[in-house]
Scaffold this active site. Structure first.
Site, short mmCIF file in Angstrom:
data_model
loop_
_atom_site.label_atom_id
_atom_site.label_comp_id
_atom_site.label_asym_id
_atom_site.label_seq_id
_atom_site.Cartn_x
_atom_site.Cartn_y
_atom_site.Cartn_z
N TRP A 1 69.99 31.89 27.12
CA TRP A 1 69.96 32.94 26.10
C TRP A 1 69.05 34.11 26.46
O TRP A 1 69.05 35.12 25.79
CB TRP A 1 69.52 32.36 24.74
CG TRP A 1 68.33 31.45 24.82
CD1 TRP A 1 68.36 30.08 24.82
CD2 TRP A 1 66.95 31.80 24.93
NE1 TRP A 1 67.09 29.57 24.94
CE2 TRP A 1 66.19 30.61 25.01
CE3 TRP A 1 66.26 33.02 24.96
CZ2 TRP A 1 64.81 30.58 25.12
CZ3 TRP A 1 64.87 33.00 25.08
CH2 TRP A 1 64.16 31.80 25.16
N ASN A 2 68.23 33.98 27.51
CA ASN A 2 67.19 35.00 27.69
C ASN A 2 67.70 36.29 28.31
O ASN A 2 67.13 37.36 28.08
CB ASN A 2 65.99 34.44 28.45
CG ASN A 2 66.33 33.89 29.82
OD1 ASN A 2 67.47 33.53 30.08
ND2 ASN A 2 65.35 33.82 30.68
N LYS B 1 80.50 29.87 29.81
CA LYS B 1 80.00 29.31 28.54
C LYS B 1 78.63 29.93 28.31
O LYS B 1 77.62 29.50 28.88
CB LYS B 1 79.87 27.78 28.68
CG LYS B 1 80.01 26.98 27.38
CD LYS B 1 79.01 27.33 26.32
CE LYS B 1 77.72 26.56 26.43
NZ LYS B 1 76.73 26.96 25.40
N PRO B 2 78.60 30.98 27.48
CA PRO B 2 77.30 31.60 27.22
C PRO B 2 76.48 30.71 26.29
O PRO B 2 77.02 29.80 25.65
CB PRO B 2 77.67 32.91 26.51
CG PRO B 2 78.99 32.65 25.87
CD PRO B 2 79.69 31.58 26.68
N GLY C 1 69.63 27.50 33.25
CA GLY C 1 69.05 27.02 32.00
C GLY C 1 67.88 26.11 32.30
O GLY C 1 67.25 26.22 33.36
N SER C 2 67.61 25.21 31.38
CA SER C 2 66.42 24.37 31.53
C SER C 2 66.64 23.28 32.57
O SER C 2 67.78 22.88 32.85
CB SER C 2 66.09 23.72 30.18
OG SER C 2 67.13 22.84 29.81
N GLU D 1 70.07 26.99 38.57
CA GLU D 1 68.91 27.89 38.45
C GLU D 1 68.15 27.47 37.21
O GLU D 1 68.62 27.68 36.09
CB GLU D 1 69.40 29.35 38.33
CG GLU D 1 70.15 29.86 39.54
CD GLU D 1 69.28 30.01 40.79
OE1 GLU D 1 68.04 30.05 40.65
OE2 GLU D 1 69.83 30.05 41.89
N LEU D 2 66.98 26.88 37.40
CA LEU D 2 66.32 26.19 36.28
C LEU D 2 64.98 26.82 35.93
O LEU D 2 64.71 27.97 36.25
CB LEU D 2 66.21 24.70 36.63
CG LEU D 2 67.53 24.06 37.11
CD1 LEU D 2 67.32 22.62 37.52
CD2 LEU D 2 68.63 24.19 36.07
N CYS E 1 62.66 33.48 33.40
CA CYS E 1 62.39 32.29 34.22
C CYS E 1 61.30 32.58 35.24
O CYS E 1 60.55 31.69 35.62
CB CYS E 1 63.65 31.82 34.91
SG CYS E 1 64.51 33.11 35.82
N GLU F 1 56.40 24.87 31.22
CA GLU F 1 56.94 26.21 30.99
C GLU F 1 56.73 26.59 29.53
O GLU F 1 57.18 25.89 28.63
CB GLU F 1 58.44 26.23 31.32
CG GLU F 1 59.04 27.61 31.28
CD GLU F 1 60.52 27.61 31.66
OE1 GLU F 1 61.29 26.79 31.13
OE2 GLU F 1 60.91 28.45 32.50
P1 NAD Z 1 69.27 25.18 28.05
O1 NAD Z 1 69.24 24.27 29.20
O2 NAD Z 1 68.87 24.66 26.73
O3 NAD Z 1 70.74 25.77 27.85
C1 NAD Z 1 71.41 26.46 28.86
C2 NAD Z 1 72.90 26.39 28.61
O4 NAD Z 1 73.34 25.04 28.77
C3 NAD Z 1 73.33 26.81 27.21
O5 NAD Z 1 74.50 27.57 27.32
C4 NAD Z 1 73.59 25.49 26.54
O6 NAD Z 1 74.51 25.56 25.48
C5 NAD Z 1 74.16 24.69 27.68
N1 NAD Z 1 74.10 23.23 27.52
C6 NAD Z 1 73.32 22.50 26.68
N2 NAD Z 1 73.56 21.17 26.87
C7 NAD Z 1 74.48 21.08 27.86
C8 NAD Z 1 75.10 19.98 28.52
N3 NAD Z 1 74.82 18.72 28.21
N4 NAD Z 1 75.97 20.25 29.52
C9 NAD Z 1 76.25 21.52 29.87
N5 NAD Z 1 75.70 22.60 29.28
C10 NAD Z 1 74.82 22.38 28.28
O7 NAD Z 1 68.41 26.45 28.47
P2 NAD Z 1 68.04 27.72 27.59
O8 NAD Z 1 67.01 27.33 26.59
O9 NAD Z 1 69.28 28.39 27.11
O10 NAD Z 1 67.40 28.69 28.68
C11 NAD Z 1 66.04 28.75 28.98
C12 NAD Z 1 65.78 28.06 30.30
O11 NAD Z 1 66.54 28.69 31.32
C13 NAD Z 1 64.35 28.19 30.75
O12 NAD Z 1 63.90 26.96 31.26
C14 NAD Z 1 64.41 29.23 31.86
O13 NAD Z 1 63.38 29.12 32.82
C15 NAD Z 1 65.75 28.94 32.45
N6 NAD Z 1 66.26 30.07 33.21
C16 NAD Z 1 66.32 29.99 34.56
C17 NAD Z 1 66.76 31.07 35.30
C18 NAD Z 1 66.82 31.01 36.80
O14 NAD Z 1 67.41 31.90 37.40
N7 NAD Z 1 66.22 30.02 37.44
C19 NAD Z 1 67.14 32.24 34.64
C20 NAD Z 1 67.06 32.28 33.26
C21 NAD Z 1 66.62 31.20 32.55
#
Ligand code: NAD
Length: 520
Positions: free
Chosen positions: A160-161, A184-185, A234-235, A256-257, A290, A388
């Site tokens: 979401w960021n 899938k946003p 994501g995370s 990318e986490l 991130c 984090e």
């Molecule tokens: P998140 O992991 O909660 O969600 C990311 C995405 O995954 C969302 O679209 C969510 O709906 C989806 N999702 C949730 N459960 C899932 C599952 N079981 N299977 C598949 N998809 C699923 O992360 P967030 O809170 O949206 O984003 C913040 C995190 O993203 C932070 O940790 C940040 O550091 C990281 N991030 C990393 C980068 C990078 O380039 N390394 C860039 C931006 C953000």
């Protein structure tokens, strides 16, 4: 509140899949700066994703047949579309993230504008057939080619960021490579993706080559079950689940986490520059990047002066609802649970002996905001130094020397980015090379992300694989090795029947080639 059809160009299309738009059962999208619900989007679920995958696979061959030129033309039109519609896109990003207009413009419009043009131009170079030369004597005279071909259907899951930069930064090269894509946003910020998909359609992207699967985690999990490759941002927690499914299905995954990026300030640093960078890159996007600077290690002789400078600069920042360009420096906390994490990390630090120099409180009133915060007297027993935080907080720790700074910087499960400040750039670079991070900037921070020629990816728990550079588009392809024998004899020397004379000759040849203790 805007009507669904106004906000969602895909509304009618998506309604077909589950019929919940407007029925009050979809996912409400909140403006975090006001608390207002600005739209509702469908939660597509597994069935909707399965249908999308069928349509995506049907659409892909035609898109691949467009060739590099045809696909590049669409991307270049999209680049212009983005610039023509920048205001509307910024408004949409701000409405669903609560970030400042500047954060939306610089790190989203600026990035995506560059990315459309970059991949249109460089994609064909990175993916062109490579003519290969070999030291293998048995293939002398043969044509050897490394060829890249699209995998087919790519799934992109975004956080979401940065609803534009993170999601489309990956969709664009996947599309340029000739794949169809289902994005899938994040359920928190789906509107930017829907708007961009509309823009790409206007620019001539064929129907179903890019589809937006709005939905929650289960929709993302379903997507991993249908695609030929998954690009996840994501995370670390969710990324691990995605990797498990990808492993079971034997499909490639690029992850990318999360991060906990350290900044090291050496005693000889330009302190004014270091303080400005620490302030900007910890507070930009309200710390929800991130590769935000999440912790600072400062050599003892300059620690007090550095803390004083940073605190003064952070104290001057305005936080609140973005009302337009120049209205505030620090916007909203986009994701509701993130505010709890920020509060928890600050409370934990204080309870263990840290001192809040400025900030340290949630901002009262409508919307979700946290004061820009500087913490000192911190150490690695505290969450704010090891987990984090993803908020507008900056813990600063005193260290005795560079070695201690490196040891502490590497004392983390994460390894995304890092930065080192020193006027001695050779020493700064030597320290940067010791950091366990996918990227390390000397006298800078975060800037590597804008260099699309350089790979960007995390070490350790920060990810697998990378985006940008040649690897950032080749990962959306399978490699095929082509060997063409032009001068074709009836059979090769080593074939049946085996004869002692031939075997002896080959033994002599191998000894000559590999047995002299010299490079061939
Ligand atoms: P998140 O992991 O909660 O969600 C990311 C995405 O995954 C969302 O679209 C969510 O709906 C989806 N999702 C949730 N459960 C899932 C599952 N079981 N299977 C598949 N998809 C699923 O992360 P967030 O809170 O949206 O984003 C913040 C995190 O993203 C932070 O940790 C940040 O550091 C990281 N991030 C990393 C980068 C990078 O380039 N390394 C860039 C931006 C953000």
């Amino acid at each position: 509140m805007a009507t669904v059809e106004q906000q969602l160009p895909d509304g009618a299309e998506l309604r077909k899949h589950n019929g919940i738009i407007g029925a009050g059962e979809g996912i409400p999208v909140e403006n975090p700066a006001t608390g207002e619900i600005v739209a509702t989007v469908p939660d597509l679920g597994a069935e909707g994703v399965a249908e999308m995958a069928v349509r995506a696979r049907a659409a892909q061959p035609e898109w691949e047949a467009y060739g590099f030129d045809g696909r590049a033309r669409v991307l270049i039109r999209a680049q212009k579309w983005l610039m023509d519609n920048a205001e509307r896109v910024v408004e949409t990003i701000v409405s669903e993230t609560g970030k400042t207009y500047e954060d939306a413009q610089l790190a989203e419009i600026g990035y995506a504008g560059n990315a459309f043009g970059f991949w249109a131009k460089e994609g064909p170079n990175y993916l062109a057939d490579e003519s290969v030369k070999s030291s293998q004597v048995l293939v002398k005279g043969k044509k050897l080619v490394l060829r890249f071909r699209p995998l087919g259907l790519i799934g992109v899951i975004g956080p979401w960021n940065y609803p534009l930069t993170n999601s489309f930064g990956d969709c664009i090269p996947a599309l340029m490579a000739g794949n169809s894509v289902i994005l899938k946003p994040s359920e928190i910020t789906p509107l930017t993706s829907l708007l961009l998909a509309e823009g790409l359609r206007e620019c001539g992207l064929p129907e179903n080559v890019l589809q937006i699967a709005t939905g929650r985690g289960a929709t993302g999990a379903a997507l991993v079950e249908h695609v030929d490759m998954i690009m996840f941002t994501g995370s670390t927690k969710t990324g691990t689940k995605v990797a498990e499914t990808a492993a079971r299905r034997l499909i490639p995954a690029s992850l990318e986490l999360g991060g906990k990026d350290p900044m090291i300030v050496l005693a000889d640093a330009d302190l004014e520059r270091a303080a400005n960078f620490a302030t900007y890159y910890s507070m930009q996007n309200a710390g929800q990047t991130c590769i935000s600077i999440e912790r600072v290690y400062v050599e003892e002789p300059v620690y007090d002066e550095f803390v004083a400078k940073v605190s003064e600069k952070v104290r001057a920042l305005r936080v609140g609802k973005p009302e337009g360009f120049g209205s505030v420096e620090v916007g909203a906390i986009t994701f509701p649970p993130q505010l709890e994490t920020i509060k928890d990390h600050v409370a934990d630090a204080v309870q263990r002996g840290a001192r809040v120099v400025t900030g340290g409180q949630e901002v009262a009133g409508a919307g979700r905001f946290y004061e820009p915060t500087v913490l000192v007297d911190v150490d690695h027993s505290m969450k704010c130094m090891t987990e984090e935080t993803f908020g507008p907080t900056l813990p600063i720790m005193k260290v005795s020397d560079a070695d201690e700074a490196v040891r502490l910087a590497n004392d983390s499960p994460y390894g995304l980015g890092a930065s080192v400040f020193s006027k001695d750039t050779a020493r700064g670079e030597a320290i940067a090379r010791r950091l366990e991070a996918g990227a390390a900037n000397v006298n800078d921070a975060m800037i590597n992300y804008t260099v699309l020629e350089l790979p960007m990816g995390g070490a350790k728990a920060s990810g697998l694989g990378s985006r940008h550079g040649a690897g950032g588009i080749r990962k959306y392809c399978s490699q095929q090795a082509i060997v063409v024998t032009k001068l074709a004899m009836k059979k090769e020397l080593f074939m049946y029947p085996y004869k002692p004379r031939t075997s002896k000759m080959l033994a002599g040849l191998f000894k000559f080639m590999y047995g002299r203790g010299k490079r061939a």
